[in-house]
Write a protein that holds these residues in place. Structure first.
Motif, short mmCIF file in Angstrom:
data_model
loop_
_atom_site.label_atom_id
_atom_site.label_comp_id
_atom_site.label_asym_id
_atom_site.label_seq_id
_atom_site.Cartn_x
_atom_site.Cartn_y
_atom_site.Cartn_z
N VAL A 34 -3.19 -4.12 8.08
CA VAL A 34 -1.79 -4.31 7.73
C VAL A 34 -1.08 -2.96 7.86
O VAL A 34 -1.71 -1.92 7.87
CB VAL A 34 -1.59 -4.87 6.30
CG1 VAL A 34 -2.16 -6.27 6.19
CG2 VAL A 34 -2.20 -3.96 5.26
N PRO A 36 1.35 -0.59 6.00
CA PRO A 36 2.10 -0.27 4.79
C PRO A 36 3.40 0.46 5.12
O PRO A 36 3.53 1.08 6.18
CB PRO A 36 1.15 0.63 4.00
CG PRO A 36 0.20 1.16 4.99
CD PRO A 36 0.13 0.19 6.12
N GLN A 37 4.33 0.38 4.20
CA GLN A 37 5.61 1.07 4.34
C GLN A 37 5.73 2.09 3.21
O GLN A 37 5.33 1.81 2.08
CB GLN A 37 6.76 0.07 4.23
CG GLN A 37 6.72 -1.01 5.27
CD GLN A 37 7.73 -2.12 4.97
OE1 GLN A 37 8.33 -2.18 3.90
NE2 GLN A 37 7.91 -3.00 5.93
N GLN A 48 4.40 0.13 -0.13
CA GLN A 48 4.36 -1.33 -0.15
C GLN A 48 3.60 -1.81 1.09
O GLN A 48 3.56 -1.11 2.10
CB GLN A 48 5.77 -1.91 -0.14
CG GLN A 48 6.58 -1.53 -1.36
CD GLN A 48 7.99 -2.05 -1.29
OE1 GLN A 48 8.68 -1.89 -0.30
NE2 GLN A 48 8.43 -2.69 -2.37
N SER A 49 3.03 -3.00 0.98
CA SER A 49 2.26 -3.54 2.09
C SER A 49 2.19 -5.06 1.99
O SER A 49 2.23 -5.61 0.89
CB SER A 49 0.84 -2.96 2.05
OG SER A 49 0.07 -3.46 3.11
N PRO A 50 2.05 -5.73 3.13
CA PRO A 50 1.78 -7.17 3.06
C PRO A 50 0.48 -7.42 2.29
O PRO A 50 -0.47 -6.64 2.39
CB PRO A 50 1.63 -7.58 4.53
CG PRO A 50 2.38 -6.54 5.28
CD PRO A 50 2.18 -5.26 4.50
N CYS A 51 0.45 -8.48 1.52
CA CYS A 51 -0.71 -8.82 0.70
C CYS A 51 -1.64 -9.74 1.49
O CYS A 51 -1.61 -10.95 1.35
CB CYS A 51 -0.27 -9.51 -0.59
SG CYS A 51 -1.63 -9.89 -1.69
N CYS A 52 -2.47 -9.12 2.31
CA CYS A 52 -3.33 -9.93 3.19
C CYS A 52 -4.47 -10.61 2.44
O CYS A 52 -5.00 -11.62 2.89
CB CYS A 52 -3.85 -9.07 4.32
SG CYS A 52 -4.64 -7.58 3.76
N ASP A 57 -0.16 -12.02 -4.03
CA ASP A 57 0.88 -12.91 -3.52
C ASP A 57 0.23 -13.93 -2.59
O ASP A 57 -0.20 -13.58 -1.49
CB ASP A 57 1.94 -12.10 -2.78
CG ASP A 57 3.10 -12.94 -2.29
OD1 ASP A 57 2.95 -14.17 -2.10
OD2 ASP A 57 4.18 -12.37 -2.07
N GLY A 61 3.16 -12.11 1.07
CA GLY A 61 4.38 -11.30 1.12
C GLY A 61 4.11 -9.83 0.84
O GLY A 61 2.99 -9.42 0.51
N VAL A 62 5.14 -9.03 0.96
CA VAL A 62 5.04 -7.59 0.73
C VAL A 62 4.95 -7.32 -0.77
O VAL A 62 5.73 -7.86 -1.56
CB VAL A 62 6.26 -6.85 1.33
CG1 VAL A 62 6.24 -5.38 0.98
CG2 VAL A 62 6.27 -7.03 2.85
N ASP A 64 3.96 -4.22 -3.98
CA ASP A 64 3.86 -2.80 -4.31
C ASP A 64 2.39 -2.40 -4.38
O ASP A 64 1.58 -3.10 -5.00
CB ASP A 64 4.52 -2.52 -5.66
CG ASP A 64 6.02 -2.64 -5.61
OD1 ASP A 64 6.62 -2.21 -4.60
OD2 ASP A 64 6.62 -3.15 -6.59
#
Length: 115
Positions: A34, A36-37, A48-52, A57, A61-62, A64
């Motif tokens: 993924v 992260p931002q 933050q990052s997508p919750c793979c 989530d 979704g993205v 924290d």
């Protein structure tokens, strides 16, 4: 270097350290697939990052991952983790250098951050 110059140099957030954090996250041990931002926040940065894993989530979704805060008076970096159940940040540890903090965050041996 005078106090005014040192204070300007240490101001956070800044683009140099934000890019440094982004590059360092490429070496993380978990969830390498993924992207992260790193977002600037007052006094530091939020990752933050997508919750793979879908652990936090279910829709992927993205979420924290971590919050980094520089405390200039103490010349210390604070690392916060997100308690997703309570929707609040919790202080996890303090580091004397950003590089130490990033190394720890990338390893995340107890899966506190990269869930």
């Amino acid at each position: 270097m005078g106090d005014a110059a040192r204070q300007t140099f240490c101001m956070h957030p800044n683009d140099v350290d934000r890019k440094r954090i982004e590059r360092a996250l490429d070496a993380r041990a978990r969830y390498r697939y993924v992207s992260p931002q790193v977002r600037a926040e007052e006094g530091g940065y939020r990752i933050q990052s997508p919750c793979c894993s879908r652990n936090v989530d279910q829709s992927g979704g993205v979420i924290d991952i971590a919050q980094l805060e520089y405390v200039s008076e103490l010349q210390t970096w604070r690392l916060y983790r997100k308690d997703h159940a309570r929707h609040e940040w919790q202080l996890y540890a303090a580091f004397s250098a950003l590089s130490e903090l990033l190394q720890f965050l990338n390893q995340d041996p107890d899966r506190i951050f990269w869930q």
